[in-house]
Design a protein around this motif. Structure first.
Motif, PDB file in Angstrom:
ATOM      1  N   GLN A  48     -27.071 -11.391  68.971  1.00 42.21           N
ATOM      2  CA  GLN A  48     -27.996 -11.877  70.003  1.00 42.21           C
ATOM      3  C   GLN A  48     -29.295 -11.078  69.980  1.00 42.21           C
ATOM      4  O   GLN A  48     -30.388 -11.642  70.105  1.00 42.21           O
ATOM      5  CB  GLN A  48     -27.349 -11.795  71.387  1.00 42.21           C
ATOM      6  CG  GLN A  48     -26.278 -12.827  71.588  1.00 42.21           C
ATOM      7  CD  GLN A  48     -25.510 -12.641  72.888  1.00 42.21           C
ATOM      8  OE1 GLN A  48     -25.377 -11.531  73.394  1.00 42.21           O
ATOM      9  NE2 GLN A  48     -25.006 -13.738  73.414  1.00 42.21           N
ATOM     10  N   LEU A  51     -31.368 -12.216  67.093  1.00 44.16           N
ATOM     11  CA  LEU A  51     -32.026 -13.487  67.392  1.00 44.16           C
ATOM     12  C   LEU A  51     -33.278 -13.264  68.234  1.00 44.16           C
ATOM     13  O   LEU A  51     -34.299 -13.927  68.014  1.00 44.16           O
ATOM     14  CB  LEU A  51     -31.052 -14.436  68.109  1.00 44.16           C
ATOM     15  CG  LEU A  51     -30.059 -15.154  67.206  1.00 44.16           C
ATOM     16  CD1 LEU A  51     -28.962 -15.812  68.023  1.00 44.16           C
ATOM     17  CD2 LEU A  51     -30.772 -16.173  66.332  1.00 44.16           C
ATOM     18  N   GLN A  52     -33.208 -12.353  69.169  1.00 42.58           N
ATOM     19  CA  GLN A  52     -34.390 -12.033  69.975  1.00 42.58           C
ATOM     20  C   GLN A  52     -35.449 -11.352  69.111  1.00 42.58           C
ATOM     21  O   GLN A  52     -36.636 -11.648  69.217  1.00 42.58           O
ATOM     22  CB  GLN A  52     -34.022 -11.142  71.147  1.00 42.58           C
ATOM     23  CG  GLN A  52     -33.319 -11.873  72.250  1.00 42.58           C
ATOM     24  CD  GLN A  52     -33.040 -10.974  73.440  1.00 42.58           C
ATOM     25  OE1 GLN A  52     -32.882  -9.766  73.293  1.00 42.58           O
ATOM     26  NE2 GLN A  52     -32.979 -11.572  74.614  1.00 42.58           N
ATOM     27  N   SER A  55     -37.150 -13.927  66.946  1.00 47.36           N
ATOM     28  CA  SER A  55     -37.414 -15.188  67.638  1.00 47.36           C
ATOM     29  C   SER A  55     -38.732 -15.832  67.203  1.00 47.36           C
ATOM     30  O   SER A  55     -38.930 -17.022  67.403  1.00 47.36           O
ATOM     31  CB  SER A  55     -37.402 -14.984  69.149  1.00 47.36           C
ATOM     32  OG  SER A  55     -38.434 -14.083  69.525  1.00 47.36           O
ATOM     33  N   HIS A  56     -39.624 -15.063  66.593  1.00 50.02           N
ATOM     34  CA  HIS A  56     -40.893 -15.603  66.113  1.00 50.02           C
ATOM     35  C   HIS A  56     -40.728 -16.373  64.793  1.00 50.02           C
ATOM     36  O   HIS A  56     -41.636 -17.071  64.367  1.00 50.02           O
ATOM     37  CB  HIS A  56     -41.908 -14.467  65.917  1.00 50.02           C
ATOM     38  CG  HIS A  56     -41.493 -13.466  64.885  1.00 50.02           C
ATOM     39  ND1 HIS A  56     -40.573 -12.468  65.156  1.00 50.02           N
ATOM     40  CD2 HIS A  56     -41.833 -13.342  63.580  1.00 50.02           C
ATOM     41  CE1 HIS A  56     -40.392 -11.749  64.047  1.00 50.02           C
ATOM     42  NE2 HIS A  56     -41.133 -12.251  63.082  1.00 50.02           N
ATOM     43  N   ALA A  59     -37.212 -21.854  63.768  1.00 52.81           N
ATOM     44  CA  ALA A  59     -35.833 -22.146  64.190  1.00 52.81           C
ATOM     45  C   ALA A  59     -35.032 -22.833  63.093  1.00 52.81           C
ATOM     46  O   ALA A  59     -33.802 -22.740  63.082  1.00 52.81           O
ATOM     47  CB  ALA A  59     -35.848 -23.010  65.448  1.00 52.81           C
ATOM     48  N   MET A  64     -31.864 -18.091  60.687  1.00 52.23           N
ATOM     49  CA  MET A  64     -31.779 -18.339  62.135  1.00 52.23           C
ATOM     50  C   MET A  64     -30.560 -19.206  62.429  1.00 52.23           C
ATOM     51  O   MET A  64     -29.821 -18.946  63.378  1.00 52.23           O
ATOM     52  CB  MET A  64     -33.052 -19.017  62.644  1.00 52.23           C
ATOM     53  CG  MET A  64     -34.250 -18.101  62.682  1.00 52.23           C
ATOM     54  SD  MET A  64     -34.043 -16.705  63.800  1.00 52.23           S
ATOM     55  CE  MET A  64     -34.421 -17.467  65.353  1.00 52.23           C
ATOM     56  N   GLN A  68     -27.314 -18.119  64.670  1.00 53.84           N
ATOM     57  CA  GLN A  68     -26.867 -18.945  65.796  1.00 53.84           C
ATOM     58  C   GLN A  68     -25.417 -19.384  65.613  1.00 53.84           C
ATOM     59  O   GLN A  68     -24.640 -19.399  66.569  1.00 53.84           O
ATOM     60  CB  GLN A  68     -27.788 -20.152  65.959  1.00 53.84           C
ATOM     61  CG  GLN A  68     -29.163 -19.748  66.447  1.00 53.84           C
ATOM     62  CD  GLN A  68     -30.195 -20.843  66.306  1.00 53.84           C
ATOM     63  OE1 GLN A  68     -29.952 -21.873  65.659  1.00 53.84           O
ATOM     64  NE2 GLN A  68     -31.359 -20.625  66.892  1.00 53.84           N
TER      65      GLN A  68
END
Length: 88
Positions: A48, A51-52, A55-56, A59, A64, A68
Motif C-alpha cells: 500500500q 502504491l502511494q 501514485s504519480h 494506472a 501498478m 494492486q
C-alpha cells in the motif's frame, strides 16, 4: 543504484523506468521484492505504501496493476494432492 527503505534494491522503482516492460516481468520483479521483505513487516502495508509512493505513475502500467493485484485476497489454500488430486 540503491533504493529507499521500502525498496532497498530499487526493483520497483526501476520497473517503472523500463520501456515496454510486460506484466509477467513485473510479477517476477515483484516476487523478488516480496521475498526481500523482512520478517515481521506487514507486506500488504508495504505494498500500500508503494502504491502511494508511485501514485504519480500511470494506472495502466503493469507494475501498478501488479501492486494492486497483490492487495487482493487470494482466498484459502486448497489441498490438491493425494487421491483426489490424481482424479481417482
Amino acid at each position: 543504484m540503491k533504493g529507499d527503505a521500502r525498496d532497498p534494491k530499487g526493483l520497483i522503482r526501476e520497473s517503472f523506468r523500463i520501456d515496454g516492460i510486460t506484466a509477467s516481468e513485473c510479477r517476477t520483479i515483484f516476487l523478488d521484492w516480496a521475498l526481500g521483505v523482512p520478517p515481521g513487516l506487514d507486506a500488504k502495508a508495504e505494498v500500500q505504501a508503494l502504491l502511494q509512493q508511485y501514485s504519480h505513475e500511470p494506472a495502466d502500467h503493469p507494475m501498478m496493476q501488479t501492486l494492486q493485484a497483490a492487495l487482493k485476497d487470494s482466498g484459502p489454500a486448497r489441498r490438491r494432492g493425494g487421491r483426489a488430486g490424481r482424479g481417482l
